[in-house]
Write a protein that holds these residues in place. Structure first.
Motif, short mmCIF file in Angstrom:
data_model
loop_
_atom_site.label_atom_id
_atom_site.label_comp_id
_atom_site.label_asym_id
_atom_site.label_seq_id
_atom_site.Cartn_x
_atom_site.Cartn_y
_atom_site.Cartn_z
N PHE A 4 0.85 -1.18 0.00
CA PHE A 4 0.00 0.00 0.00
C PHE A 4 0.89 1.23 0.00
O PHE A 4 1.83 1.31 0.78
N VAL A 5 0.57 2.19 -0.85
CA VAL A 5 1.32 3.44 -0.90
C VAL A 5 0.32 4.58 -0.77
O VAL A 5 -0.53 4.78 -1.66
N TRP A 36 -9.53 3.22 5.22
CA TRP A 36 -8.60 4.28 5.60
C TRP A 36 -8.57 4.31 7.13
O TRP A 36 -9.62 4.43 7.77
N TYR A 37 -7.39 4.20 7.67
CA TYR A 37 -7.18 4.19 9.10
C TYR A 37 -6.33 5.41 9.45
O TYR A 37 -5.62 5.94 8.61
N ARG A 38 -6.41 5.82 10.71
CA ARG A 38 -5.57 6.95 11.12
C ARG A 38 -5.07 6.74 12.54
O ARG A 38 -5.74 6.09 13.34
N GLU A 89 -8.40 18.05 15.31
CA GLU A 89 -8.43 16.66 15.81
C GLU A 89 -8.32 15.62 14.71
O GLU A 89 -8.22 14.42 14.99
N ASP A 90 -8.35 16.05 13.45
CA ASP A 90 -8.11 15.12 12.34
C ASP A 90 -6.61 14.92 12.08
O ASP A 90 -6.23 14.08 11.25
N THR A 91 -5.78 15.66 12.79
CA THR A 91 -4.33 15.51 12.64
C THR A 91 -3.92 14.10 13.03
O THR A 91 -4.21 13.61 14.12
N ALA A 92 -3.25 13.42 12.09
CA ALA A 92 -2.87 12.03 12.29
C ALA A 92 -2.06 11.56 11.08
O ALA A 92 -2.00 12.25 10.06
N VAL A 93 -1.46 10.39 11.21
CA VAL A 93 -0.92 9.68 10.06
C VAL A 93 -2.04 8.79 9.53
O VAL A 93 -2.65 8.03 10.28
N TYR A 94 -2.30 8.91 8.24
CA TYR A 94 -3.38 8.17 7.61
C TYR A 94 -2.80 7.01 6.80
O TYR A 94 -1.85 7.18 6.03
N TYR A 95 -3.39 5.84 6.99
CA TYR A 95 -2.97 4.62 6.33
C TYR A 95 -4.15 3.98 5.60
O TYR A 95 -5.30 4.12 6.03
N CYS A 96 -3.86 3.24 4.56
CA CYS A 96 -4.88 2.39 3.97
C CYS A 96 -4.45 0.93 4.14
O CYS A 96 -3.26 0.62 4.27
N ASN A 97 -5.43 0.06 4.16
CA ASN A 97 -5.18 -1.36 4.31
C ASN A 97 -6.48 -2.07 3.97
O ASN A 97 -7.53 -1.45 3.79
N GLN A 107 3.72 3.21 4.77
CA GLN A 107 4.34 4.30 5.54
C GLN A 107 3.32 5.32 6.00
O GLN A 107 3.58 6.08 6.95
N GLY A 108 2.19 5.36 5.36
CA GLY A 108 1.19 6.34 5.72
C GLY A 108 1.50 7.71 5.15
O GLY A 108 2.57 7.95 4.58
N THR A 109 0.55 8.62 5.33
CA THR A 109 0.75 10.01 4.91
C THR A 109 0.27 10.92 6.04
O THR A 109 -0.80 10.72 6.61
#
Length: 115
Positions: A4-5, A36-38, A89-97, A107-109
């Motif tokens: 996943f990128v 989408w996870y965070r 509060e949406d500040t986070a690293v976002y990942y997909c899986n 690595q997330g974004t």
């Protein structure tokens, strides 16, 4: 191994918008649900949104409902997350899986919402 990128993150002011992209490879993409996870600093990773393999059903966490939109383009093996009315509060690293997720994560974004 599935890869996943994630891309599209950045710094945005409260009320702003971002569009995240997730490119997946080495899977029959249109079969699997994608989420989408965070993960915010000091917190556990959480599911923000997910979409079924055919794109016909979606789910949103209460915290993002009405502001985020998940979609997918199976021809491009890509899932998107349109994020509007962003909040600090949406500040986070976002990942997909996949949903449910595999043990392997990209690595997330980074998404930072701040004035």
């Amino acid at each position: 191994q599935v890869q996943f990128v994630e891309s599209g993150g950045g710094l945005v002011q409260p009320g702003g918008s971002l569009r995240l992209s997730c490119a997946a490879s080495r899977i029959p993409f249109n079969i699997y649900g994608i989420g989408w996870y965070r993960q915010a600093p000091g917190k556990q990773r959480e599911l923000a949104a997910r979409v079924t393999g055919g794109g016909d059903s979606v789910y949103y966490a209460d915290s993002v409902k009405g502001r985020f939109t998940i979609s997918r383009d199976n021809a491009k093996n890509t899932v998107y997350l349109q994020m509007d009315s962003l909040r600090p509060e949406d500040t986070a690293v976002y990942y997909c899986n996949l949903f449910p997720p595999l043990d392997s994560w990209g690595q997330g974004t980074q998404v930072t919402v701040s004035s």
